[in-house]
Write a protein that holds these residues in place. Structure first.
Motif, PDB file in Angstrom:
ATOM      1  N   GLU A  70       0.854  -1.188   0.000  1.00 40.02           N
ATOM      2  CA  GLU A  70       0.000   0.000   0.000  1.00 40.02           C
ATOM      3  C   GLU A  70       0.890   1.239   0.000  1.00 40.02           C
ATOM      4  OE1 GLU A  70      -2.998   0.054   2.963  1.00 40.02           O
ATOM      5  OE2 GLU A  70      -3.705  -1.991   2.547  1.00 40.02           O
ATOM      6  N   TYR A  71       0.536   2.213  -0.842  1.00 38.13           N
ATOM      7  CA  TYR A  71       1.352   3.411  -1.001  1.00 38.13           C
ATOM      8  C   TYR A  71       0.488   4.643  -0.709  1.00 38.13           C
ATOM      9  CZ  TYR A  71       4.042  -0.038  -3.683  1.00 38.13           C
ATOM     10  OH  TYR A  71       4.716  -1.165  -4.089  1.00 38.13           O
ATOM     11  N   PRO A  72       0.630   5.253   0.471  1.00 36.24           N
ATOM     12  CA  PRO A  72      -0.173   6.439   0.784  1.00 36.24           C
ATOM     13  C   PRO A  72       0.382   7.693   0.095  1.00 36.24           C
ATOM     14  CG  PRO A  72       1.269   5.909   2.617  1.00 36.24           C
ATOM     15  CD  PRO A  72       1.451   4.808   1.608  1.00 36.24           C
ATOM     16  N   TYR A  73      -0.478   8.444  -0.531  1.00 36.47           N
ATOM     17  CA  TYR A  73      -0.124   9.747  -1.095  1.00 36.47           C
ATOM     18  C   TYR A  73      -0.608  10.816  -0.115  1.00 36.47           C
ATOM     19  CZ  TYR A  73       1.381   8.098  -5.703  1.00 36.47           C
ATOM     20  OH  TYR A  73       2.062   7.524  -6.751  1.00 36.47           O
ATOM     21  N   VAL A  74       0.331  11.644   0.361  1.00 38.18           N
ATOM     22  CA  VAL A  74       0.005  12.632   1.392  1.00 38.18           C
ATOM     23  C   VAL A  74       0.245  14.038   0.856  1.00 38.18           C
ATOM     24  CG1 VAL A  74       0.613  10.988   3.206  1.00 38.18           C
ATOM     25  CG2 VAL A  74       2.328  12.611   2.393  1.00 38.18           C
ATOM     26  N   ASP A  75      -0.395  15.017   1.513  1.00 34.58           N
ATOM     27  CA  ASP A  75      -0.183  16.406   1.106  1.00 34.58           C
ATOM     28  C   ASP A  75       1.051  16.974   1.798  1.00 34.58           C
ATOM     29  OD1 ASP A  75      -0.898  16.955   3.722  1.00 34.58           O
ATOM     30  OD2 ASP A  75      -2.831  17.839   3.220  1.00 34.58           O
ATOM     31  N   GLY A 119     -11.994   4.380  -5.695  1.00 34.64           N
ATOM     32  CA  GLY A 119     -12.206   5.524  -6.588  1.00 34.64           C
ATOM     33  C   GLY A 119     -11.778   6.819  -5.921  1.00 34.64           C
ATOM     34  N   VAL A 120     -11.063   7.644  -6.671  1.00 32.24           N
ATOM     35  CA  VAL A 120     -10.524   8.877  -6.088  1.00 32.24           C
ATOM     36  C   VAL A 120     -10.899  10.098  -6.910  1.00 32.24           C
ATOM     37  CG1 VAL A 120      -8.604   7.759  -4.898  1.00 32.24           C
ATOM     38  CG2 VAL A 120      -8.330   8.457  -7.272  1.00 32.24           C
ATOM     39  N   LYS A 121     -12.053  10.032  -7.576  1.00 34.14           N
ATOM     40  CA  LYS A 121     -12.500  11.168  -8.369  1.00 34.14           C
ATOM     41  C   LYS A 121     -12.636  12.396  -7.482  1.00 34.14           C
ATOM     42  CE  LYS A 121     -16.240  12.798 -11.337  1.00 34.14           C
ATOM     43  NZ  LYS A 121     -17.566  12.475 -11.929  1.00 34.14           N
ATOM     44  N   GLY A 122     -12.076  13.515  -7.960  1.00 34.56           N
ATOM     45  CA  GLY A 122     -12.180  14.768  -7.233  1.00 34.56           C
ATOM     46  C   GLY A 122     -11.108  15.000  -6.191  1.00 34.56           C
ATOM     47  N   ILE A 123     -10.280  13.986  -5.912  1.00 31.25           N
ATOM     48  CA  ILE A 123      -9.228  14.146  -4.906  1.00 31.25           C
ATOM     49  C   ILE A 123      -7.991  14.747  -5.554  1.00 31.25           C
ATOM     50  CG2 ILE A 123      -7.645  12.880  -3.392  1.00 31.25           C
ATOM     51  CD1 ILE A 123      -9.851  11.058  -2.642  1.00 31.25           C
ATOM     52  N   ARG A 124      -7.361  15.632  -4.849  1.00 36.45           N
ATOM     53  CA  ARG A 124      -6.172  16.317  -5.343  1.00 36.45           C
ATOM     54  C   ARG A 124      -5.048  15.322  -5.624  1.00 36.45           C
ATOM     55  NH1 ARG A 124      -2.203  19.760  -1.482  1.00 36.45           N
ATOM     56  NH2 ARG A 124      -0.811  20.641  -3.060  1.00 36.45           N
ATOM     57  N   ARG A 125      -4.347  15.507  -6.742  1.00 44.81           N
ATOM     58  CA  ARG A 125      -3.224  14.643  -7.110  1.00 44.81           C
ATOM     59  C   ARG A 125      -1.910  15.303  -6.718  1.00 44.81           C
ATOM     60  NH1 ARG A 125      -7.454  12.208  -8.298  1.00 44.81           N
ATOM     61  NH2 ARG A 125      -7.649  10.763 -10.051  1.00 44.81           N
ATOM     62  N   VAL A 126      -1.047  14.552  -6.068  1.00 42.34           N
ATOM     63  CA  VAL A 126       0.275  15.055  -5.670  1.00 42.34           C
ATOM     64  C   VAL A 126       1.305  13.981  -5.984  1.00 42.34           C
ATOM     65  CG1 VAL A 126      -0.651  16.544  -3.844  1.00 42.34           C
ATOM     66  CG2 VAL A 126       0.006  14.188  -3.313  1.00 42.34           C
ATOM     67  N   LEU A 127       2.577  14.332  -5.802  1.00 45.58           N
ATOM     68  CA  LEU A 127       3.653  13.371  -5.985  1.00 45.58           C
ATOM     69  C   LEU A 127       3.764  12.444  -4.783  1.00 45.58           C
ATOM     70  CD1 LEU A 127       6.460  15.639  -7.513  1.00 45.58           C
ATOM     71  CD2 LEU A 127       5.090  13.912  -8.709  1.00 45.58           C
ATOM     72  N   TYR A 128       4.251  11.244  -5.025  1.00 42.42           N
ATOM     73  CA  TYR A 128       4.475  10.280  -3.948  1.00 42.42           C
ATOM     74  C   TYR A 128       5.607  10.782  -3.055  1.00 42.42           C
ATOM     75  CZ  TYR A 128       5.191   5.673  -1.773  1.00 42.42           C
ATOM     76  OH  TYR A 128       5.312   4.640  -0.883  1.00 42.42           O
ATOM     77  N   VAL A 162      10.076  15.265  -0.798  1.00 44.92           N
ATOM     78  CA  VAL A 162      10.424  15.931  -2.053  1.00 44.92           C
ATOM     79  C   VAL A 162      10.545  17.439  -1.839  1.00 44.92           C
ATOM     80  CG1 VAL A 162       9.611  16.475  -4.372  1.00 44.92           C
ATOM     81  CG2 VAL A 162       9.445  14.131  -3.515  1.00 44.92           C
ATOM     82  N   ILE A 163       9.581  18.017  -1.146  1.00 45.70           N
ATOM     83  CA  ILE A 163       9.598  19.465  -0.911  1.00 45.70           C
ATOM     84  C   ILE A 163      10.813  19.867  -0.093  1.00 45.70           C
ATOM     85  CG2 ILE A 163       8.383  21.350   0.252  1.00 45.70           C
ATOM     86  CD1 ILE A 163       5.759  20.047  -0.554  1.00 45.70           C
ATOM     87  N   ARG A 164      11.119  19.091   0.966  1.00 42.85           N
ATOM     88  CA  ARG A 164      12.279  19.412   1.796  1.00 42.85           C
ATOM     89  C   ARG A 164      13.568  19.349   0.987  1.00 42.85           C
ATOM     90  NH1 ARG A 164       9.430  16.371   5.781  1.00 42.85           N
ATOM     91  NH2 ARG A 164      10.624  14.503   5.269  1.00 42.85           N
ATOM     92  N   GLU A 165      13.709  18.334   0.148  1.00 39.98           N
ATOM     93  CA  GLU A 165      14.927  18.186  -0.654  1.00 39.98           C
ATOM     94  C   GLU A 165      15.049  19.317  -1.667  1.00 39.98           C
ATOM     95  OE1 GLU A 165      18.516  16.093  -1.730  1.00 39.98           O
ATOM     96  OE2 GLU A 165      17.157  16.042   0.023  1.00 39.98           O
ATOM     97  N   ALA A 166      13.929  19.701  -2.275  1.00 37.97           N
ATOM     98  CA  ALA A 166      13.963  20.788  -3.255  1.00 37.97           C
ATOM     99  C   ALA A 166      14.335  22.103  -2.590  1.00 37.97           C
ATOM    100  CB  ALA A 166      12.606  20.903  -3.952  1.00 37.97           C
ATOM    101  N   THR A 221      10.671  10.091  -6.153  1.00 37.43           N
ATOM    102  CA  THR A 221       9.222  10.275  -6.210  1.00 37.43           C
ATOM    103  C   THR A 221       8.704   9.726  -7.535  1.00 37.43           C
ATOM    104  OG1 THR A 221       7.436  11.882  -5.917  1.00 37.43           O
ATOM    105  CG2 THR A 221       9.297  12.578  -7.270  1.00 37.43           C
ATOM    106  N   CYS A 222       7.378   9.664  -7.636  1.00 38.55           N
ATOM    107  CA  CYS A 222       6.714   9.294  -8.878  1.00 38.55           C
ATOM    108  C   CYS A 222       5.316   9.890  -8.850  1.00 38.55           C
ATOM    109  CB  CYS A 222       6.648   7.769  -9.051  1.00 38.55           C
ATOM    110  SG  CYS A 222       5.595   6.943  -7.842  1.00 38.55           S
ATOM    111  N   ASN A 223       4.645   9.843  -9.957  1.00 38.04           N
ATOM    112  CA  ASN A 223       3.273  10.324 -10.015  1.00 38.04           C
ATOM    113  C   ASN A 223       2.306   9.151  -9.938  1.00 38.04           C
ATOM    114  OD1 ASN A 223       4.421  10.224 -13.028  1.00 38.04           O
ATOM    115  ND2 ASN A 223       2.272   9.581 -13.095  1.00 38.04           N
ATOM    116  N   ILE A 224       1.095   9.416  -9.519  1.00 34.63           N
ATOM    117  CA  ILE A 224       0.082   8.378  -9.437  1.00 34.63           C
ATOM    118  C   ILE A 224      -0.316   7.928 -10.840  1.00 34.63           C
ATOM    119  CG2 ILE A 224      -1.848  10.014  -9.416  1.00 34.63           C
ATOM    120  CD1 ILE A 224      -3.275   8.130  -7.476  1.00 34.63           C
ATOM    121  N   GLY A 225      -0.515   6.639 -11.017  1.00 35.76           N
ATOM    122  CA  GLY A 225      -0.962   6.112 -12.301  1.00 35.76           C
ATOM    123  C   GLY A 225       0.142   5.593 -13.190  1.00 35.76           C
ATOM    124  N   GLY A 226       1.419   5.869 -12.845  1.00 39.03           N
ATOM    125  CA  GLY A 226       2.516   5.325 -13.628  1.00 39.03           C
ATOM    126  C   GLY A 226       2.766   6.038 -14.937  1.00 39.03           C
TER     127      GLY A 226
END
Length: 780
Positions: free
Chosen positions: A84-89, A122-131, A136-140, A166-171
């Motif tokens: 399981e891979y949680p995507y967090v804000d 189903g995740v319709k309407g949910i914001r998409r972010v990087l894994y 990622v933000i701290r490193e950048a 990191t990667c994006n959702i959906g491959g």
């Protein structure tokens, strides 16, 4: 015995005539041989040229599909969640979870499914972010190096060696330019491509997006294997990655191709009763059909006086605090009678203090006692006022009757020429004035038609309260008490408080410059199941978006000797409702409640947050229309709570606003569940899953299997989720979901030969042993 001999012996035993490869089909009336029976590589291939499905022929012969093969069919392996891979804000809050299933569906080695935080698919309407977004933000921000790969497994493997990836959702193929913004500030971004055609195309698209943003970027690929995980498994490090110098994988590189999907049997679970009969693959415990994890009502947010009454009344009646709180809020809103409005800011129309509340609870949830307890004080005050005004109203009624008689006489004399038309008009003016005077006051209605509701509101200054535990109001709005669709314009207007004109036969029209309708309905969930489908105008008109929703959990069994509500708590509640009625409801003029500076700031922050969450990638995008009214509803709740505490309040302070805002998470979560229940599928499709599970045992054959066709046919002409026939596509999707949850497992049909004719057999499923042999209730 060979499979071919087994089949031909069965044909002969069934009376089928034929020889060699041509036989009479046993699944239809067949005078000339139309059934082809041939030997394949591993078994028998049966083809009816008249179109009979193979499974029908086999079933008629008393055989199974496995009997067509010389070797037993391998058992279908149910996909299992292996990661399981949680995507967090940015703050670490989970937005969605990607689950990796192995083996995958449709012969794939793996399958990925996406779920909301509450476990809903189903995740319709949910914001998409990087894994792994926070890392990622701290490193950048630190000016470091970030690796971009194709999948979450690769990211985790790189993180294990200390790299920030990191990667994006959906491959592959799913990168969006909005992801690139999170990489700004990085000294370099390294895109690591998978070694296949989709991988090269994906890495090129990612690199192009990053390059356009002015961020240094280069593209590498593994030196061994298909992806960077294979590279790392070969004990190769980051320095061993090689630059990408081609746009397609080499044709003869065996390390470049994926291995064919393995077919394996999962290990035994070790749980008694979970093994298939006949020594098949062991089953794992199935996952229950998901339900919404709904939070309990935050009663403390009501403030100490009202919270004390809600808790005491809940315990006394054994009713959920949710329903008691909704009943109380509906009573407070009614007691205000539209005589208070909220000024938010210039340009924002003053908000009406009326609530539309809808609680959904079962038949034994004691809905009516909750409503009666909340409204008792209001009914008592109304009765006292009616008694005080009865003599005045009776006298006015008498004057109306006299004026009506005078009117008849004046009209008769004017028609005969013995009287003046002016005299008749003067009597008419007097009669109109008498009729415009209010009758006996009424604050609450129950099972009422829309026409009667308008009449009563017109007679009571344009306001009314509707507190009810039956479905009559919804039936009236749906037009079930008349011909055709009902006109719900008054209900829509009375939410915002705008004026309304009612035309009356024989009595002219009644103009209500202001309207105020408060609604608290507590009905059974079945009343609203699939309401969007049955009454699409309810959604298109915004009717359903005007309600706040509650779906409380069932209460545990109660006791006869429940405690009574303490006298001090009961008297305090009754006194406060009485003060609202006497000081606010009876007022002639509408006055305005303002926000303090700090309350306005708290509300502005909430408003801005909701606007962001309503956006295309926000978690409220799927509820955007309802969420658009939530801010106004929070203001109304804040006013109700403030005025309950102090009926003379002219401001909503920060504390009062904060209490109302603390209700928002509850209201949002319950609204989502309510709209799923009202959706075309009913309960977001969950009820159909439960309906199928309830009938699988009866539909199973002697081997514990069932075909998709048989499941579909069981729903023909039946209602599964509260309205409308269940279509074939919905049943197939439901079976796929039940397979995901582990209740059934599809039995793979043998492959068809090129050019093979005839209809494909209906998909067939093994059924979980817990359905076929449910555990005894006496079992500890």
């Amino acid at each position: 015995m060979s499979a071919f001999s087994r089949v031909t012996d069965a044909l002969q035993a069934h009376g089928s005539r034929g020889r060699g490869t041509a036989w009479q089909c046993v699944a239809h009336e067949d005078r000339s041989p139309s059934l082809s029976v041939t030997n394949g590589n591993k078994g028998v291939v049966i083809n009816c040229h008249a179109g009979c499905p193979t499974e029908d022929v086999v079933s008629t012969l008393g055989l199974t599909m496995a009997d067509l093969f010389d070797e037993p069919l391998e058992k279908h392996v149910r996909p299992q969640v292996v990661a399981e891979y949680p995507y967090v804000d940015e703050h670490g809050e989970v937005l969605l979870t990607v689950k990796r299933l192995e083996p995958g569906y449709d012969g794939e080695r793996k399958t990925f499914r996406q779920y909301r935080p509450d476990g809903t698919a189903g995740v319709k309407g949910i914001r998409r972010v990087l894994y792994r977004l926070p890392e990622v933000i701290r490193e950048a921000q630190a000016g470091g190096t970030i690796l971009v790969v194709e999948g979450e497994k690769d990211v985790d493997n790189l993180a294990a060696i200390g790299a920030v990836a990191t990667c994006n959702i959906g491959g592959a193929g799913k990168w969006a330019d909005e992801y690139t913004q999170f990489l700004r500030g990085a000294a370099e971004v390294v895109v690591i491509s998978d070694r296949d055609e989709p991988g090269y195309k994906h890495s090129a698209a990612v690199a192009t997006s990053i390059h356009r943003a002015g961020i240094p970027v280069r593209v590498l690929e593994p030196a061994r294997g298909k992806d960077v995980s294979d590279h790392l498994a070969a004990d190769l490090g980051f320095d061993a990655l090689v630059p990408v110098d081609r746009t397609a994988p080499p044709k003869n590189d065996s390390t470049n191709s994926s291995e064919p999907p393995e077919r394996r049997v999962p290990p035994s679970t070790g749980i008694t009763g979970m093994e298939n009969e006949g020594g098949g693959a062991s089953w794992e415990p199935p996952i229950p059909v998901p339900t919404y994890q709904l939070p309990p009502f935050p009663t403390d947010a009501l403030g100490a006086p009202l919270a004390a009454w809600v808790r005491a009344q809940s315990e006394s009646l054994n009713v959920s605090e949710d329903l008691v709180a909704f009943s109380a809020l509906g009573t407070v809103s009614t007691a205000l009678g539209g005589r208070r409005r909220i000024h938010v800011k210039d340009g924002w129309e003053d908000e009406n203090v009326c609530l539309y509340l809808l609680g959904l609870a079962g038949s034994s949830a004691r809905k009516t006692p909750a409503l009666d307890a909340a409204s008792a004080a209001l009914r008592e005050q109304t009765a006292l006022l009616r008694e005080d005004r009865r003599a005045e109203v009776d006298e006015n009624d008498q004057k109306i009757r006299i004026a009506e008689a005078e009117m008849a006489t004046a009209e008769r004399l004017a028609a005969s020429g013995k009287g003046s038309p002016e005299d008749a008009r003067a009597v008419l003016d007097t009669l109109r004035d008498l009729r415009d005077k209010p009758g006996l006051p009424k604050t609450l209605v129950g099972d009422v038609t829309l026409e009667a509701l308008g009449k009563l509101m017109g007679e009571n200054g344009g306001r009314m309260g509707l507190l009810e535990s039956e479905a009559g109001f919804f039936k009236a709005c749906a037009g079930l008490y008349g011909n055709g669709r009902a006109d719900i314009t008054l209900v829509l207007k009375a939410y915002s408080g705008t004026g309304h004109d009612i035309e009356r036969i024989m009595r002219g029209s009644t103009w209500m410059p202001h309207t105020a309708l408060s609604i608290a309905l507590i009905v059974q969930p079945g009343v609203v199941e699939q309401m969007e489908k049955d009454n699409p105008e309810f959604k298109s008109s915004g009717f359903l978006n005007r309600f706040l929703y509650s779906l409380p959990a069932p209460m545990p069994p109660g006791s006869f000797d429940t405690p009574t509500v303490p006298a001090a708590v009961r008297d305090d509640y009754n006194q406060r409702i009485g003060a609202l009625f006497q000081k606010v409801w009876t007022a002639e003029n509408i006055t305005t409640v303002h926000l303090t500076h700090d309350a306005r700031k708290r509300f502005a922050d909430f408003y801005n947050e909701i606007e962001q969450r309503k956006a295309e990638n926000g978690d409220l995008h799927d509820l955007a229309e309802w969420a658009g009214k939530l801010c106004g509803q929070i203001l109304r709740v804040a006013a109700c709570l403030t005025l309950f505490d102090d009926h003379g309040a002219t401001e909503i302070n920060e504390e009062g606003m904060g209490r109302a805002l603390s209700l928002a998470p509850y209201l949002i979560t319950h609204a989502r569940a309510a709209f799923a229940l009202m959706s075309r599928d009913g309960d977001g499709g969950r009820k159909l899953l439960r309906d199928i599970l309830d009938r699988l045992r009866d539909l199973a054959d002697t081997e514990g299997t069932v075909t998709l066709r048989k499941v579909r046919e069981s729903f023909k002409g039946r209602l599964a989720t509260g309205g409308g026939n269940v279509d074939a596509e919905a049943v197939q999707e439901a079976m796929e979901q039940l397979e995901d949850l582990g209740w059934v497992a599809e039995i793979l049909a043998p492959p068809r030969k090129p050019g093979q004719r005839g209809a494909r057999p209906s998909p067939k499923y093994d059924i979980h042993p817990l359905i076929l042999n449910p555990p005894s209730k006496e079992t500890p």
